[in-house]
Every structure is written in C-alpha cells, then in structure tokens.
Design a protein around this motif. Sequence first.
Motif, PDB file in Angstrom:
ATOM      1  N   VAL A  18       0.869  -1.175   0.000  1.00 11.50           N
ATOM      2  CA  VAL A  18       0.000   0.000   0.000  1.00 11.50           C
ATOM      3  C   VAL A  18       0.908   1.227   0.000  1.00 11.50           C
ATOM      4  O   VAL A  18       1.858   1.292   0.780  1.00 11.50           O
ATOM      5  CB  VAL A  18      -0.911   0.005   1.244  1.00 11.50           C
ATOM      6  CG1 VAL A  18      -1.700   1.296   1.345  1.00 11.50           C
ATOM      7  CG2 VAL A  18      -1.836  -1.206   1.220  1.00 11.50           C
ATOM      8  N   PRO A  19       0.660   2.179  -0.900  1.00 14.52           N
ATOM      9  CA  PRO A  19       1.489   3.389  -0.902  1.00 14.52           C
ATOM     10  C   PRO A  19       1.511   4.035   0.491  1.00 14.52           C
ATOM     11  O   PRO A  19       0.491   4.079   1.185  1.00 14.52           O
ATOM     12  CB  PRO A  19       0.801   4.292  -1.929  1.00 14.52           C
ATOM     13  CG  PRO A  19       0.111   3.329  -2.857  1.00 14.52           C
ATOM     14  CD  PRO A  19      -0.347   2.208  -1.961  1.00 14.52           C
ATOM     15  N   LEU A  29      -8.647   4.333   9.865  1.00 22.09           N
ATOM     16  CA  LEU A  29     -10.020   4.028   9.468  1.00 22.09           C
ATOM     17  C   LEU A  29     -10.456   2.613   9.827  1.00 22.09           C
ATOM     18  O   LEU A  29     -11.605   2.396  10.202  1.00 22.09           O
ATOM     19  CB  LEU A  29     -10.185   4.195   7.951  1.00 22.09           C
ATOM     20  CG  LEU A  29     -10.284   5.587   7.392  1.00 22.09           C
ATOM     21  CD1 LEU A  29     -10.248   5.555   5.868  1.00 22.09           C
ATOM     22  CD2 LEU A  29     -11.577   6.246   7.869  1.00 22.09           C
ATOM     23  N   CYS A  30      -9.536   1.675   9.659  1.00 19.24           N
ATOM     24  CA  CYS A  30      -9.974   0.276   9.736  1.00 19.24           C
ATOM     25  C   CYS A  30      -8.906  -0.668  10.294  1.00 19.24           C
ATOM     26  O   CYS A  30      -8.995  -1.867  10.057  1.00 19.24           O
ATOM     27  CB  CYS A  30     -10.412  -0.190   8.353  1.00 19.24           C
ATOM     28  SG  CYS A  30      -9.147   0.013   7.083  1.00 19.24           S
ATOM     29  N   SER A  31      -7.910  -0.119  10.973  1.00 17.67           N
ATOM     30  CA  SER A  31      -6.822  -0.946  11.521  1.00 17.67           C
ATOM     31  C   SER A  31      -6.167  -1.805  10.445  1.00 17.67           C
ATOM     32  O   SER A  31      -5.712  -2.912  10.709  1.00 17.67           O
ATOM     33  CB  SER A  31      -7.328  -1.832  12.667  1.00 17.67           C
ATOM     34  OG  SER A  31      -7.873  -1.041  13.691  1.00 17.67           O
ATOM     35  N   GLY A  32      -6.146  -1.286   9.194  1.00 17.96           N
ATOM     36  CA  GLY A  32      -5.514  -2.007   8.098  1.00 17.96           C
ATOM     37  C   GLY A  32      -6.357  -3.127   7.521  1.00 17.96           C
ATOM     38  O   GLY A  32      -5.893  -3.868   6.661  1.00 17.96           O
ATOM     39  N   ARG A  33      -7.601  -3.260   7.962  1.00 18.97           N
ATOM     40  CA  ARG A  33      -8.506  -4.298   7.437  1.00 18.97           C
ATOM     41  C   ARG A  33      -9.283  -3.714   6.270  1.00 18.97           C
ATOM     42  O   ARG A  33      -9.910  -2.665   6.380  1.00 18.97           O
ATOM     43  CB  ARG A  33      -9.473  -4.774   8.517  1.00 18.97           C
ATOM     44  CG  ARG A  33      -8.795  -5.584   9.581  1.00 18.97           C
ATOM     45  CD  ARG A  33      -9.731  -5.962  10.705  1.00 18.97           C
ATOM     46  NE  ARG A  33     -10.870  -6.736  10.232  1.00 18.97           N
ATOM     47  CZ  ARG A  33     -12.048  -6.744  10.850  1.00 18.97           C
ATOM     48  NH1 ARG A  33     -12.266  -6.007  11.918  1.00 18.97           N
ATOM     49  NH2 ARG A  33     -13.033  -7.486  10.371  1.00 18.97           N
ATOM     50  N   ILE A  34      -9.251  -4.421   5.161  1.00 19.83           N
ATOM     51  CA  ILE A  34      -9.960  -3.984   3.956  1.00 19.83           C
ATOM     52  C   ILE A  34     -10.723  -5.157   3.375  1.00 19.83           C
ATOM     53  O   ILE A  34     -10.498  -6.310   3.754  1.00 19.83           O
ATOM     54  CB  ILE A  34      -8.981  -3.420   2.897  1.00 19.83           C
ATOM     55  CG1 ILE A  34      -7.998  -4.501   2.458  1.00 19.83           C
ATOM     56  CG2 ILE A  34      -8.276  -2.180   3.403  1.00 19.83           C
ATOM     57  CD1 ILE A  34      -7.177  -4.124   1.250  1.00 19.83           C
ATOM     58  N   GLU A  85      -5.822  -7.988   5.226  1.00 25.91           N
ATOM     59  CA  GLU A  85      -5.240  -7.119   6.246  1.00 25.91           C
ATOM     60  C   GLU A  85      -3.812  -6.750   5.859  1.00 25.91           C
ATOM     61  O   GLU A  85      -3.058  -7.583   5.356  1.00 25.91           O
ATOM     62  CB  GLU A  85      -5.258  -7.841   7.592  1.00 25.91           C
ATOM     63  CG  GLU A  85      -4.977  -6.942   8.752  1.00 25.91           C
ATOM     64  CD  GLU A  85      -5.333  -7.590  10.082  1.00 25.91           C
ATOM     65  OE1 GLU A  85      -4.871  -7.056  11.101  1.00 25.91           O
ATOM     66  OE2 GLU A  85      -6.043  -8.605  10.108  1.00 25.91           O
ATOM     67  N   MET A  86      -3.471  -5.494   6.096  1.00 28.46           N
ATOM     68  CA  MET A  86      -2.089  -5.059   5.844  1.00 28.46           C
ATOM     69  C   MET A  86      -1.172  -5.744   6.850  1.00 28.46           C
ATOM     70  O   MET A  86      -1.495  -5.833   8.034  1.00 28.46           O
ATOM     71  CB  MET A  86      -1.949  -3.533   6.038  1.00 28.46           C
ATOM     72  CG  MET A  86      -2.334  -2.715   4.872  1.00 28.46           C
ATOM     73  SD  MET A  86      -1.796  -0.974   4.993  1.00 28.46           S
ATOM     74  CE  MET A  86      -2.449  -0.448   6.556  1.00 28.46           C
ATOM     75  N   LEU A  93      -2.029  -9.179   0.675  1.00 31.52           N
ATOM     76  CA  LEU A  93      -2.024 -10.371  -0.171  1.00 31.52           C
ATOM     77  C   LEU A  93      -3.336 -10.436  -0.941  1.00 31.52           C
ATOM     78  O   LEU A  93      -4.409 -10.474  -0.351  1.00 31.52           O
ATOM     79  CB  LEU A  93      -1.855 -11.629   0.680  1.00 31.52           C
ATOM     80  CG  LEU A  93      -1.925 -12.960  -0.060  1.00 31.52           C
ATOM     81  CD1 LEU A  93      -0.786 -13.087  -1.066  1.00 31.52           C
ATOM     82  CD2 LEU A  93      -1.901 -14.112   0.936  1.00 31.52           C
ATOM     83  N   LEU A  94      -3.212 -10.417  -2.267  1.00 32.19           N
ATOM     84  CA  LEU A  94      -4.388 -10.532  -3.139  1.00 32.19           C
ATOM     85  C   LEU A  94      -4.680 -12.001  -3.404  1.00 32.19           C
ATOM     86  O   LEU A  94      -3.806 -12.734  -3.868  1.00 32.19           O
ATOM     87  CB  LEU A  94      -4.120  -9.863  -4.488  1.00 32.19           C
ATOM     88  CG  LEU A  94      -4.135  -8.355  -4.539  1.00 32.19           C
ATOM     89  CD1 LEU A  94      -3.611  -7.870  -5.890  1.00 32.19           C
ATOM     90  CD2 LEU A  94      -5.537  -7.854  -4.311  1.00 32.19           C
ATOM     91  N   PRO A  95      -5.891 -12.449  -3.148  1.00 36.20           N
ATOM     92  CA  PRO A  95      -6.231 -13.835  -3.469  1.00 36.20           C
ATOM     93  C   PRO A  95      -6.061 -14.111  -4.971  1.00 36.20           C
ATOM     94  O   PRO A  95      -6.312 -13.238  -5.806  1.00 36.20           O
ATOM     95  CB  PRO A  95      -7.701 -13.945  -3.055  1.00 36.20           C
ATOM     96  CG  PRO A  95      -7.873 -12.875  -2.031  1.00 36.20           C
ATOM     97  CD  PRO A  95      -6.983 -11.756  -2.475  1.00 36.20           C
ATOM     98  N   GLN A  96      -5.646 -15.304  -5.277  1.00 34.39           N
ATOM     99  CA  GLN A  96      -5.389 -15.709  -6.657  1.00 34.39           C
ATOM    100  C   GLN A  96      -6.603 -15.489  -7.556  1.00 34.39           C
ATOM    101  O   GLN A  96      -6.474 -15.009  -8.681  1.00 34.39           O
ATOM    102  CB  GLN A  96      -4.954 -17.178  -6.708  1.00 34.39           C
ATOM    103  CG  GLN A  96      -4.700 -17.718  -8.094  1.00 34.39           C
ATOM    104  CD  GLN A  96      -3.482 -17.100  -8.756  1.00 34.39           C
ATOM    105  OE1 GLN A  96      -2.529 -16.731  -8.092  1.00 34.39           O
ATOM    106  NE2 GLN A  96      -3.505 -16.965 -10.075  1.00 34.39           N
ATOM    107  N   SER A  97      -7.789 -15.825  -7.070  1.00 33.78           N
ATOM    108  CA  SER A  97      -8.989 -15.684  -7.907  1.00 33.78           C
ATOM    109  C   SER A  97      -9.232 -14.230  -8.294  1.00 33.78           C
ATOM    110  O   SER A  97      -9.649 -13.943  -9.421  1.00 33.78           O
ATOM    111  CB  SER A  97     -10.211 -16.253  -7.190  1.00 33.78           C
ATOM    112  OG  SER A  97     -10.454 -15.545  -5.979  1.00 33.78           O
TER     113      SER A  97
END
Length: 152
Positions: A18-19, A29-34, A85-86, A93-97
């Motif tokens: 993440v930049p 905002l979200c404790s790094g949870r997206i 989560e960061m 980590l982006l899921p493969q799908s």
Amino acid sequence: MFRGESSLSIDAKGRFAVPSRYRERLSELCSGRIVITISLLNRCLTVYPFPDWQTIESDLKNLPALDPKSQAIRHLLIGHANECEMDGQGRILLPQSLREFADLEKQAKLVGQGPKFELWNEEAWAARRDELLGQVGELLADPSEALQALVL
C-alpha cells in the motif's frame, strides 16, 4: 478520501505494498482491514476500508431476497469479497482468484475513488483512461450545469 493513482508492483506471492501516503489513513479508518471484491462495471478490483464494506454488505443483504437482480448483485459482490489485512510492512495479499479476474500479474495501478480504491491491470487502466478522455466532450454535453461547473 483516496485520490490519485499509484503504480504498484505485485510480488511472486501476490502481495502489493500500500502506498505510504495511504497506510496511516487505512490504519486509522480500519486498523488495516480492507475488503477487496470485483467491480461490476470494469475488469478491475474494488478495495474498501472494512467499515465502509460493512455498510455496503448490510445494504446488499437488505435487498429483496427473491429478486433475481438483487440476488445476482449479491452473488457477484459478496461472493467475490475477500477480507484482507495489511501486514507489518504495509503489504496486502491478493487472493489468486481476484488476481485472475483483474489480470493482475506484476504491474498494477491503484486508483483513488474517494472512499475506496480501484485496483487495475496497468495496461487496462491506461486503455480505460484514454477511452474516458476520448469521451469528455460527450460527458460534458450533459445538460447538468452542476457537472460542467465541477470540471471546467
């Protein structure tokens, strides 16, 4: 608010950093949870801070259960949603799908869209941007003076 575009590298494990200009804001905002899900309009991903996603998910759940259009939207958005989560280095980590859906391999663009981001294949984003720039005259031909006043 998230604005601007950032070039990203995706590593062999499917992670991107993440930049730095957004890390603190996401932590607050979200404790790094997206939540990352597919876009309904383009072959890209949509990235939401977790509290914003909870609102969207709640709204989706409140749509009529037996309405085929509502069900289709829920299938697509909630069905592809992944909570991420960061890590300590600000990587996600982006899921493969999801990487496959958006054709994300090594280079990507993170595009701010106000309360959320879009994550694009770098070449697909360049093509979409050029397509939109070619439509500016048509877009501004809208009778809405408010829209014209915003951009002129």
